[in-house]
Design an enzyme around this catalytic site. Structure first.
Site, PDB file in Angstrom:
ATOM      1  N   ASP A   6       0.870  -1.157   0.000  1.00  0.00           N
ATOM      2  CA  ASP A   6       0.000   0.000   0.000  1.00  0.00           C
ATOM      3  C   ASP A   6       0.917   1.219   0.000  1.00  0.00           C
ATOM      4  O   ASP A   6       2.110   1.106   0.239  1.00  0.00           O
ATOM      5  CB  ASP A   6      -0.838  -0.076   1.287  1.00  0.00           C
ATOM      6  CG  ASP A   6      -1.716   1.121   1.447  1.00  0.00           C
ATOM      7  OD1 ASP A   6      -2.286   1.543   0.438  1.00  0.00           O
ATOM      8  OD2 ASP A   6      -1.824   1.620   2.570  1.00  0.00           O
ATOM      9  N   ARG A  25      -0.630  15.230  -1.901  1.00  0.00           N
ATOM     10  CA  ARG A  25      -2.028  14.813  -1.987  1.00  0.00           C
ATOM     11  C   ARG A  25      -2.888  16.043  -2.161  1.00  0.00           C
ATOM     12  O   ARG A  25      -2.743  17.013  -1.427  1.00  0.00           O
ATOM     13  CB  ARG A  25      -2.450  14.105  -0.708  1.00  0.00           C
ATOM     14  CG  ARG A  25      -1.730  12.827  -0.445  1.00  0.00           C
ATOM     15  CD  ARG A  25      -1.805  12.477   0.990  1.00  0.00           C
ATOM     16  NE  ARG A  25      -3.156  12.075   1.396  1.00  0.00           N
ATOM     17  CZ  ARG A  25      -3.572  10.810   1.368  1.00  0.00           C
ATOM     18  NH1 ARG A  25      -2.768   9.863   0.975  1.00  0.00           N
ATOM     19  NH2 ARG A  25      -4.795  10.499   1.742  1.00  0.00           N
ATOM     20  N   THR A  37      -2.398   1.336  -4.741  1.00  0.00           N
ATOM     21  CA  THR A  37      -2.800   2.485  -3.955  1.00  0.00           C
ATOM     22  C   THR A  37      -4.118   3.058  -4.456  1.00  0.00           C
ATOM     23  O   THR A  37      -4.480   2.897  -5.618  1.00  0.00           O
ATOM     24  CB  THR A  37      -1.708   3.577  -4.002  1.00  0.00           C
ATOM     25  OG1 THR A  37      -2.194   4.724  -3.333  1.00  0.00           O
ATOM     26  CG2 THR A  37      -1.322   3.922  -5.413  1.00  0.00           C
ATOM     27  N   GLY A  38      -4.782   3.697  -3.574  1.00  0.00           N
ATOM     28  CA  GLY A  38      -6.025   4.348  -3.959  1.00  0.00           C
ATOM     29  C   GLY A  38      -5.776   5.748  -4.475  1.00  0.00           C
ATOM     30  O   GLY A  38      -6.693   6.430  -4.908  1.00  0.00           O
ATOM     31  N   ASP A  39      -4.520   6.138  -4.470  1.00  0.00           N
ATOM     32  CA  ASP A  39      -4.181   7.512  -4.813  1.00  0.00           C
ATOM     33  C   ASP A  39      -4.137   7.739  -6.314  1.00  0.00           C
ATOM     34  O   ASP A  39      -4.236   6.820  -7.101  1.00  0.00           O
ATOM     35  CB  ASP A  39      -2.811   7.827  -4.211  1.00  0.00           C
ATOM     36  CG  ASP A  39      -2.880   9.052  -3.347  1.00  0.00           C
ATOM     37  OD1 ASP A  39      -3.696   9.927  -3.684  1.00  0.00           O
ATOM     38  OD2 ASP A  39      -2.140   9.117  -2.356  1.00  0.00           O
ATOM     39  N   ARG A  99      -5.581   4.025  -7.839  1.00  0.00           N
ATOM     40  CA  ARG A  99      -7.029   4.132  -7.712  1.00  0.00           C
ATOM     41  C   ARG A  99      -7.696   2.759  -7.676  1.00  0.00           C
ATOM     42  O   ARG A  99      -8.687   2.514  -8.336  1.00  0.00           O
ATOM     43  CB  ARG A  99      -7.604   4.933  -8.873  1.00  0.00           C
ATOM     44  CG  ARG A  99      -7.112   6.356  -8.897  1.00  0.00           C
ATOM     45  CD  ARG A  99      -8.009   7.204  -9.745  1.00  0.00           C
ATOM     46  NE  ARG A  99      -7.499   8.559  -9.856  1.00  0.00           N
ATOM     47  CZ  ARG A  99      -7.666   9.490  -8.919  1.00  0.00           C
ATOM     48  NH1 ARG A  99      -8.332   9.193  -7.829  1.00  0.00           N
ATOM     49  NH2 ARG A  99      -7.181  10.682  -9.084  1.00  0.00           N
ATOM     50  N   ASP A 153      -6.698  -2.285   3.421  1.00  0.00           N
ATOM     51  CA  ASP A 153      -5.706  -3.301   3.028  1.00  0.00           C
ATOM     52  C   ASP A 153      -6.006  -4.671   3.621  1.00  0.00           C
ATOM     53  O   ASP A 153      -5.331  -5.637   3.317  1.00  0.00           O
ATOM     54  CB  ASP A 153      -4.313  -2.874   3.492  1.00  0.00           C
ATOM     55  CG  ASP A 153      -3.946  -1.506   2.979  1.00  0.00           C
ATOM     56  OD1 ASP A 153      -4.183  -1.272   1.789  1.00  0.00           O
ATOM     57  OD2 ASP A 153      -3.459  -0.688   3.765  1.00  0.00           O
TER      58      ASP A 153
END
Lengths: 1096, 336
Positions: A381, A556, A636-638, A727, A756
């Site tokens: 992550d 971010r 990652t969700g970023d 994402r 996670d």
């Protein structure tokens, strides 16, 4: 499907639902024995041993006393059964404590003190401050006039911040005295384990006003095992009790994980089993033939002419029993023992203690340490795992003006400070959103300072930053907010909170300005969730640029927006929202839908950029582990750009000319397919070059790829050593792990947050970082560590040593059993193939469980290479990954050695002790002591580092062998009476022993030396280098300690806006041509790379 | 340095702490050529002399072996030796001449040797009852003695196949017409006589059945004094074995001829076994056994050879020891 809870109804629900007796016990006193035995016997090995033990009860075929198998078998069973029993007893005690705790419950309208286990569904339970919640409750009253209370949920989800809970609107304002008499019904779903959802309705009966259905959410509940804090008292209705609470339902026993090594050992056991069957059949047939041809002539054996019908089976079965020790009964116990020691070593390791928090590393799963040494893929992550998850507000862009670009810190930007001082409308609006569009609770400490309790680190950063810019969020009283801006206090009434969900990617609040009565919608969220909904005509270009610029720096971003609402619009929408939030089915989806009806036509105020610093030692850790041949995937969700920047700065992807980043994107199936194939083509071409090729994919493309082009994607996954998946949702993370696992790769997933958990549970090894997002991940994981950099030590030191040690231990266990078994087989050829055992029962049992098991246990301290060497040459992990130390061919080596040693012992013994010395007991002791001597030297030869423990175990065991046998020889009743004394007095005995050792170990030593010197493995070379103590070549050597001093200089905060070309440099990254992307990637990263080097 | 610091240091140094950190002081022996060559050299230097000494000891033992099972069957019966041995009416007396080829110092041990006799057969080894041997008929559970457990419903003492097949050839020795004194006492282990065979247990119902195995026992003498039985009951692990018959307590000179009068009772003919009579002296090594000496010499000399080979190899291929530049990953980075 539903349960109806009648509040304060003493009779009706008693029979329907269970009481509040908590039981975590697996067994009861009565079913313990059968249930435990059943569980133990469901394993193949145990069944095998039981079969052998039962066969031994038949005295006609048993070669030795049945005790030699029953003893160890019962011992093993007793050990694991008593462990279970002890655990269960402790569970019983803690249950009992919880069950007998006294709580205040309303009975017949009067408050009574009763035991927690007597709470029934529908009872009203009263709690005081700092009480533990005994069961799941729906709040109906608190001491707070606004109906609020605070709970600590750390036992439930590991999050340590306080959460607010409020009473349902229907119960608002009910008098304290009347709460005893309240009647009503709660319609709620059947118990489930979702601690984030509770979709129910409450209806109070007259005389309590309002006959309306009142929706209930998780906000209106307090769940079992939480603690009531900062609230004088609270009371609630029990809805789920006993084991049906949310906590009780989520308690489950996870599937035991099997390591690759266990699987290999099982395979080898199977092979040995087959070999054993073959031996038994051959010897059985030979035995029967010999019996019919020879034994009948031997009158002194007195074979009857006609035997019983099973006569043909007798000899094979005898051999089966004789050979049964080929599968060592001790291996299971030894392995369990050393595995728990490996886990303890991880717990104890003082170099893996996070000194900031004082949390040591912990191995929850004690059985899979070897797998750590065989990891091939690490799925990591980003936020909180690679980064610190300590958010700091760095920059912002308000209405097209960039703040903080020069200094790298917007809070020190004089332009912004003066804009704040000058009360520029844009800035004030921006700060207002920053300060109040959140779910933060301000708490005044005794000194007067304001502390913020926030669930998300981003919100915390924003509120704190706003406070520093003189927009201080002072107080929150139920629905009223107070903010202080430049010494004027502004009050807002919160009308609705539209919570953040990962689907919507934004959150909003609807507030009413108490001064002028204006209703405003304040929103913040990801750029793609805000910017497209800007009102027509607003120029969002600068914002898009800002977002891109910030993302490129690895920051971010959040977009802030607002919109004024008219009273009518709000009222109309409010009704819809209420309805949606009281639905029981698909509530989340319905709410999301209603929310979008309000969240549009935003006036975008600006963009915030928050920095999340890399943790110490992350680049070094990744570089070392990549050198060790481990492939890294970042899930990652970023945003993609943020992820790529982070990846670059932590050595995740290499800069030019070594690296190349390919991109898979597309919105439709066709686009994704084309881009996937293009990437795959490049991969195939470059896979021969020594180059790090990575690919990046976003959640949407991944969804399509996994659904429609799974095969191509799998090939890509195998070809690529590095991947960045942006994402992605928690379930996609788990899917990716599943995909790699299905290709037979050992995967390790590391993460820190609740998102996670699925990936961690899915992977072969789950590692959780006990970080700031709570302990959820750490709890679900097999290992929990405090910092990402400990992963290096966990894998290279603990994983590698565990693998090496288990490899030796398991093969040695087979070896020593085979030695004794081969001797028995050879002996059967000179004893008329009749299945006589050369060794007596006591010796056989002690050989397996004691003499040979104890010294080898000391190998848990063995180190082939020092920790420092392994860290410098992580490539050596390859031996573990590829399973070079335990595989059929190494096993064949041990098999051959056991055969050779058996021949040596047997031949020397029967010749040295021939004729007048050939007495059975003496000869058997000679052979046995020969074996014991050989074992001592075999273990010694295979030990790489001798500590005092090893010396004690190896040589002490040899002494213990003699002492034990002298004791047996002193007992007149034993069969061995005086034997050992006789032998020890004979010079020929000692000569025989030395002969056996020399003949057995000489060739082994010579061979080992030859290979060690002239055909050295990489490990040998390093051992030699270590021994020489000379300068070990340390190319690319990295010392984390040096770096960590420089931690203040984060590679991310390099600001170089001037050197930046007008068009963002990363753009060609996403272009089609691999060449162009390579060049640009190189130029972009080399700058930050050179900086990295300077830091060193 | 503050006290807490010192304290911390002390705790860090305790053995248990070092154990938990897996950093107990360790020595890491590495197989350097020097060590290995020394080890093999030492092995050679130790084993060769030991082997020579052992061989010498073995050679100093004088041993006379005489196989008599065939010779003692009169010519007419040699076609069917089994019926000869099973026929009780034929006298089994037989005389053998043994020539002493070397001076033999007393005590001279008399062994009988049986070849191809499986005293280690499973059925045979198991068929005894140690408890009964010690406690006699008081001990009832003699099921382990199958198939020689009972006769006419009465227990047999001593029971079991081993006792039942007791060796019963007997020997007398005459030198120059004077009978040599043979000491038949103390031929069994003292521990067996004292603790394994009962002093008050007398043979009972022994060899009374239809099938007669080997020798009979005097029912008046307690088992602890039946030394032939005690010797026989110590089963041998090998199919060729020698058992002590007695001791001659006079020296025998070279070229003495000893006449052995034996009674050839024991049946080895049905399974092709051999019977031999052995006269042997003894020393610290025991009886004559060249194997140990030979094996020691072989092991010692092969160790020496290995030591030489390794030395030559070491001199010829002087490998830079522990050179990490040989590691592939270093090689790559050196070149690239």
């Amino acid at each position: 499907m539903k349960r109806y809870v009648y509040i304060n109804d003493d009779e009706s629900s008693h029979e329907l639902y269970c009481d509040n007796r908590i039981s975590n016990r697996k067994y009861t006193v009565l079913n313990f024995l059968p249930k435990n035995l059943w569980e133990q016997f469901s394993r193949f090995m145990n069944q095998y041993f039981l079969l052998i033990a039962c066969l031994q009860l038949w005295s006609l075929i048993t070669p030795v006393n049945p005790a030699s198998t029953w003893g160890p078998l019962i011992f093993i069973f007793a050990v694991s059964a008593s462990k279970e029993a002890w655990d269960d007893y402790n569970r019983y005690l803690s249950d009992k404590k919880a069950n007998e705790k006294l709580v205040w419950v309303v009975r017949q309208g009067i408050r009574k003190h009763i035991q927690a286990q007597d709470i029934h569904v529908g009872n009203i339970v009263w709690l005081r401050e700092n009480d533990e919640v005994p069961c799941d409750l729906v709040l109906i009253g608190t001491s707070d006039p606004q109906g609020l209370c605070y709970v600590e949920t750390s036992a439930l989800d590991g999050e340590t911040d306080l959460k607010t809970r409020l009473i349902p609107t229907a119960c608002m304002g009910i008098d304290f005295e009347l709460l005893h008499k309240i009647k009503g019904v709660i319609e709620c779903p059947n118990p489930d384990k979702d601690i984030r959802r509770f979709d129910a309705n409450l209806r109070l009966f007259p005389p309590f006003i309002d006959n309306d259905v009142c929706p209930l959410t998780i906000k209106n509940t307090i769940l079992q095992s939480c603690y009531l804090r900062n609230t004088e008292w609270a009371c609630g209705v029990a809805i789920y009790t006993g084991n049906e609470t949310k906590l009780g339902m989520s308690r489950g026993i996870p599937e035991p994980k099997l390591t690759a090594m266990d699987a290999m050992i099982d395979k080898l056991t199977g092979a040995i089993f087959v070999f054993q069957i073959v031996v038994v059949m051959v010897l059985g047939i030979a035995g029967n033939v010999w019996k019919d041809t020879e034994a009948r002539k031997q009158w002194y054996v007195l074979y009857p002419l006609e035997g019983p019908w099973y006569e043909l089976l007798v000899i094979p079965l005898r051999f089966e029993l004789l050979c049964s020790i080929m599968i060592p009964i001790s291996i299971k116990v030894s392995l369990d023992l050393v595995k728990s020691l490996y886990a303890k070593f991880i717990d104890w390791d003082s170099e893996m203690i996070d000194y900031e928090t004082g949390i040591p590393s912990h191995a929850t799963n004690t059985a899979i340490s070897e797998d750590l040494g065989q990891v091939e893929y690490i799925m990591t992550d980003k936020t909180g795992t690679l980064t610190e998850n300590r958010m700091i507000f760095r920059r912002c862009c308000i209405s097209g003006v960039f703040y903080g670009n020069e200094s790298g810190d917007a809070l020190k930007d004089t332009r912004l400070l003066s804009a704040v001082a000058g009360c520029s409308t844009d800035v004030v609006q921006f700060l207002t959103v920053m300060a109040i569009c959140n779910t933060v609770i301000p708490i005044k400490s005794k000194t007067g300072a304001i502390l913020y309790k926030a669930q998300s680190q981003d919100e915390d950063a924003l509120v704190n930053a706003a406070a520093q810019l003189h927009m201080v969020y002072v107080n929150k009283n139920a629905n009223t907010l107070e903010i202080r801006f430049n010494s004027s206090v502004i009050k807002y009434e919160v009308l609705e909170t539209l919570e953040f969900t990962s689907d919507r990617k934004r959150m909003s609040v609807v507030v009413k300005d108490c001064q002028n009565g204006k209703i405003v919608l304040l929103s913040k969220g990801a750029d793609e969730a805000i910017l497209p909904y800007a009102y027509d005509g607003q120029q969002t270009r600068t914002f898009i640029e800002a977002v891109e610029q910030y993302a490129q720096l690895g920051l971010r971003t959040l977009c802030l927006a607002w919109r004024e609402l008219t009273e009518d619009e709000y009222q109309e929408w409010s009704l819809m929202f209420k309805e949606a939030s009281s639905t029981l089915i698909d509530r989340e989806w319905r709410i999301a839908e209603v929310c979008t009806r309000l969240e549009h036509d935003f006036e975008v105020l600006g963009v915030t950029a928050i920095e999340d610093r890399l943790q110490d030692g992350v680049p070094e850790t990744i570089e070392t582990l990549r050198k060790a041949g481990i492939n890294f995937w970042m899930l990652t969700g970023d945003k993609q750009n943020t992820a790529i920047q982070i990846a670059l700065s932590c050595n995740f992807i290499s800069p030019e000319p070594k690296g190349q980043l390919l991109l898979i994107d597309g919105k439709t199936e066709d686009e994704v397919c084309r881009s996937l194939e293009r990437v795959l083509l490049t991969m195939r071409i470059t896979s021969s070059e020594p180059k790090d090729v990575a690919f990046a994919v976003d959640g949407w493309a991944l969804e399509i790829a996994l659904k429609h082009y799974r095969k191509a994607f799998t090939e890509l996954a195998i070809l690529s050593r590095t991947a960045i998946c942006c994402r992605v949702t928690p379930s996609q993370k788990a899917q990716l792990v599943e995909l790699l696992k299905s290709c037979d790769y050992r995967t390790l997933a590391i993460g820190d947050g609740g998102n996670d958990v699925r990936m961690i549970q899915q992977a072969d090894i789950g590692v959780g970082i006990s970080g700031r997002e709570g302990l959820q991940a750490a709890r679900a994981a097999d290992y929990s560590i405090g910092k990402f950099r400990f992963l290096k030590r966990l894998i290279l030191v603990h994983g590698r040593y565990s693998y090496n040690r288990t490899a030796f231990l398991s093969q040695y266990s087979f070896y020593k059993s085979l030695v004794i078994c081969f001797i028995q087989i050879f002996f059967s050829f000179i004893s008329g193939v009749s299945g006589t055992s050369l060794f007596n029962s006591v010796s056989l049992m002690a050989y397996n469980v004691f003499y040979t098991s104890v010294p080898v246990l000391a190998s848990v301290l063995d180190k082939d290479l020092s920790e420092g060497t392994v860290m410098q040459h992580p490539q050596i992990l390859f031996y573990c990954q590829a399973g070079r130390l335990l595989n059929p061919s190494t096993f064949a080596g041990w098999f051959g050695r056991s055969l050779f040693h058996a021949i040596v012992v047997f031949v020397i013994t029967i010749h040295a002790y021939a004729y007048e010395k050939s007495e059975m007991e003496e000869l058997s002791m000679v052979a046995l002591s020969g074996c014991i001597w050989l074992q001592a030297f075999v273990v010694a030869l295979e030990t790489n580092s001798f500590t005092i423990v090893q010396h004690l175990a190896i040589w002490g065991n040899l002494v213990a062998f003699y002492v034990i046998n002298w004791i047996f020889s002193a007992i007149p009743a034993s069969g061995m009476y005086t034997i050992m004394f006789r032998l020890c007095r004979q010079p020929s005995y000692w000569i025989t022993m030395f002969l056996i050792v020399a003949a057995g170990m000489g060739p082994v030593l010579a061979l080992k030396y030859f290979r060690y010197t002239y055909r050295p493995s990489k490990i040998n070379t390093l051992q030699q280098a270590e021994r020489m103590g000379g300068p070990i070549l340390t190319l690319g050597n990295i010392e984390p300690q040096q770096r960590s001093i420089e931690k203040e200089v984060s590679p991310l905060s390099i600001s170089q806006p001037k050197s930046r070309s007008p068009t963002p440099v990363y753009e060609p990254l996403l272009s089609d041509s691999p060449n162009s992307s390579r060049r640009s990637l190189g130029s972009r990263s080399s700058s930050s790379y050179s900086r990295n080097c300077k830091d060193n | 340095m503050t006290d807490t610091n010192r304290e911390r240091r002390r705790t860090r140094e305790t053995a248990f702490y070092l154990f938990t950190q897996q950093s107990l002081p360790a020595c890491k022996p590495v197989l350097t050529p020097g060590w290995v060559i020394t080890i093999f050299l030492c092995m050679g230097l130790i084993f060769i002399p030991v082997g020579l000494v052992t061989l010498r000891a073995s050679h100093s033992v004088v041993e006379i072996v005489d196989r008599y099972d065939i010779e003692c069957v009169p010519e007419p019966f040699r076609i069917d030796k089994i019926s000869y041995i099973q026929d009780d009416s034929i006298p089994k007396n037989c005389s053998r001449f043994m020539k002493v080829h070397k001076y033999m110092k007393a005590p001279i041990y008399i062994y009988y040797q049986l070849d191809n006799y499986y005293q280690n057969h499973r059925r045979y080894v198991k068929s005894r009852s140690d408890k009964q041997l010690l406690h006699g008929r008081k001990y009832h559970d003699t099921s382990s003695c199958q198939p020689v457990e009972l006769n006419d419903g009465q227990p047999i003492v001593p029971c079991g196949l081993i006792a039942w097949s007791l060796f019963n050839d007997s020997f007398t020795f005459i030198r120059e017409r004077a009978e040599l004194k043979v000491n038949r006492k103390n031929i069994a282990w003292k521990s067996d006589r004292d603790h394994k065979f009962g002093k008050s247990v007398r043979p009972f119902n022994f060899q009374n059945g239809t099938l007669i195995g080997g020798g009979k026992l005097n029912p008046k003498i307690p088992l602890s004094d039946q030394e032939d039985l005690i010797v026989w009951m110590r089963t041998s692990a090998l199919p060729s074995f020698r058992k002590l018959y007695g001791r001659i307590e006079e020296d025998l000179d070279a070229d003495d001829v000893i006449v052995v009068n034996l009674i050839n009772n024991y049946n080895t003919y049905s399974f092709g076994g051999k019977k031999k009579l052995v006269l042997s002296t003894s020393n610290w090594l025991g009886g004559k056994n060249d194997f140990l000496g030979h094996a020691c010499v072989v092991i010692g000399s092969s160790s020496l050879i290995l030591a030489i080979v390794f030395t030559l190899l070491h001199l010829k291929y002087r490998r830079p020891y522990g050179d990490t530049s040989y590691l592939p990953w270093n090689r790559k980075s050196l070149s690239g």
